[in-house]
Write a protein that holds these residues in place. Structure first.
Motif, short mmCIF file in Angstrom:
data_model
loop_
_atom_site.label_atom_id
_atom_site.label_comp_id
_atom_site.label_asym_id
_atom_site.label_seq_id
_atom_site.Cartn_x
_atom_site.Cartn_y
_atom_site.Cartn_z
N SER A 179 27.98 18.56 44.18
CA SER A 179 28.36 17.16 43.98
C SER A 179 27.85 16.69 42.62
CB SER A 179 27.77 16.26 45.07
OG SER A 179 28.23 16.64 46.35
N MET A 183 26.57 10.60 43.34
CA MET A 183 27.43 10.72 44.52
C MET A 183 26.56 10.82 45.78
SD MET A 183 30.35 10.43 43.26
CE MET A 183 31.45 10.86 44.61
N LYS A 200 27.75 15.71 55.01
CA LYS A 200 28.98 15.35 54.31
C LYS A 200 28.70 15.04 52.84
CE LYS A 200 32.79 11.98 54.60
NZ LYS A 200 33.31 10.81 55.35
N ASP A 201 29.54 15.57 51.95
CA ASP A 201 29.41 15.25 50.53
C ASP A 201 30.76 14.84 49.96
OD1 ASP A 201 30.92 17.49 49.25
OD2 ASP A 201 29.36 18.74 50.13
N LYS A 202 30.74 14.35 48.73
CA LYS A 202 31.97 13.99 48.00
C LYS A 202 32.05 14.82 46.73
CE LYS A 202 32.17 9.29 49.88
NZ LYS A 202 32.20 7.84 49.59
N GLY A 205 34.63 20.20 46.82
CA GLY A 205 35.46 20.65 47.93
C GLY A 205 35.71 22.15 47.90
N SER A 252 37.22 20.34 54.70
CA SER A 252 37.06 20.16 53.26
C SER A 252 38.41 20.01 52.56
CB SER A 252 36.30 21.35 52.66
OG SER A 252 36.09 21.16 51.28
N ASN A 255 38.23 18.62 45.51
CA ASN A 255 38.00 17.43 44.67
C ASN A 255 37.82 16.14 45.47
OD1 ASN A 255 38.30 18.95 42.23
ND2 ASN A 255 40.52 18.85 42.50
N ILE A 256 37.69 16.26 46.79
CA ILE A 256 37.44 15.08 47.63
C ILE A 256 36.08 15.20 48.33
CG2 ILE A 256 38.19 13.80 49.68
CD1 ILE A 256 41.06 14.36 48.85
N GLY A 257 35.79 16.38 48.89
CA GLY A 257 34.48 16.57 49.52
C GLY A 257 34.54 17.51 50.70
N THR A 259 32.65 18.46 54.67
CA THR A 259 31.78 18.12 55.80
C THR A 259 31.55 19.37 56.66
OG1 THR A 259 32.66 15.86 55.91
CG2 THR A 259 31.48 16.66 57.84
#
Length: 265
Positions: A179, A183, A200-202, A205, A252, A255-257, A259
């Motif tokens: 990330s 973020m 969860k991350d942003k 992906g 996943s 480029n969005i994230g 989990t």
């Protein structure tokens, strides 16, 4: 007499045939055991070979960083430029952590292969345990990255604390690594009839094509080859989760994230 002799002979043939069949079955079983042992030995040798290849590459970068930073630390120390000196000291610490991670990953895989990792559950407060783990890992987060935690349900749980800590460390450090600065990283846990933990991350992906290989040994996503790593971490996490009678899933989008969700029963 001839008839009785014929009956006895047939019975002896049946007995000898049965003994022969049992001997053949035992030989087949021994052959299968040998084949399994040879296959496992082959896999272990391949693992060692791939690790040597990977390690020779992965060790080179942090060692080079340490070597160059040490000379610069000395130089800036003589010039009394404390800020620049501290910057390179941080680089050295980070490189040492990278080397430690590589060694820990291989040691974990080796122990798993040898059957030396055991699941030893104990009762503890999950909410407190996760918060302590977050406090421990927060200092390695990038600038502006905040690890947010929410909890619902019971607090008491019975799991292997050592294995769970390794799982959380790996998943949270991956979220940090993949990330950008500023973020957020979100951890959610709940306990009712079962325990559920999500990280969860942003971040960058995981490409859809890579997701089915994600927990394979030495696998690395095609969009993160520039980031240092062994490709062993998630494989170890999956093995630990399995040992703890749970399962792990991933959701996943590139480029969005990402989990990761773990369920324990």
């Amino acid at each position: 007499k001839i008839k009785n002799y014929s009956i006895e002979l047939e019975q002896q043939v049946k007995e000898r045939t049965l003994i022969l069949e049992e001997a053949i079955a035992e030989l087949e079983k021994t052959k299968q055991n040998l084949n399994d042992a040879l296959l496992k030995e082959k896999e272990l040798n391949e693992l060692k070979s791939r690790f040597v290849s990977m390690a020779s590459h992965e060790f080179r970068t942090p060692l080079a960083t340490i070597q160059s930073s040490l000379s610069l630390v000395k130089k800036y120390g003589e010039l009394q430029e404390v800020t620049k000196q501290d910057k390179h000291i941080s680089k050295i610490k980070s490189s040492i952590n990278d080397l430690t991670d590589i060694l820990n990953d291989f040691l974990s895989v080796s122990k798993l292969e040898e059957g030396k990792v055991e699941n030893v559950p104990e009762h503890f407060n999950l909410k407190q345990f996760i918060q302590e783990t977050i406090n421990e890992i927060q200092p390695i987060a990038k600038t502006g990255q905040k690890i947010q935690y929410s909890y619902t349900g019971n607090e008491d749980i019975c799991l292997d604390k050592k294995l769970l800590k390794h799982i959380l460390f790996n998943l949270i450090s991956n979220a940090i690594k993949f990330s950008d600065e500023n973020m957020p990283i979100e951890i959610i846990s709940s306990v009712d009839s079962s325990a559920r933990i999500s990280v969860k991350d942003k971040g960058v992906g995981i490409p859809t094509a890579d997701q089915k290989h994600l927990f394979e040994r030495f696998f690395r996503g095609q969009n993160v080859t520039h980031v240092q790593g062994t490709g062993l971490g998630l494989n170890i996490v999956a093995k630990y989760v399995e040992l703890m009678n749970g399962y792990i899933s991933v959701d996943s989008k590139e480029n969005i994230g990402t989990t990761f969700t773990i369920n324990f029963f």
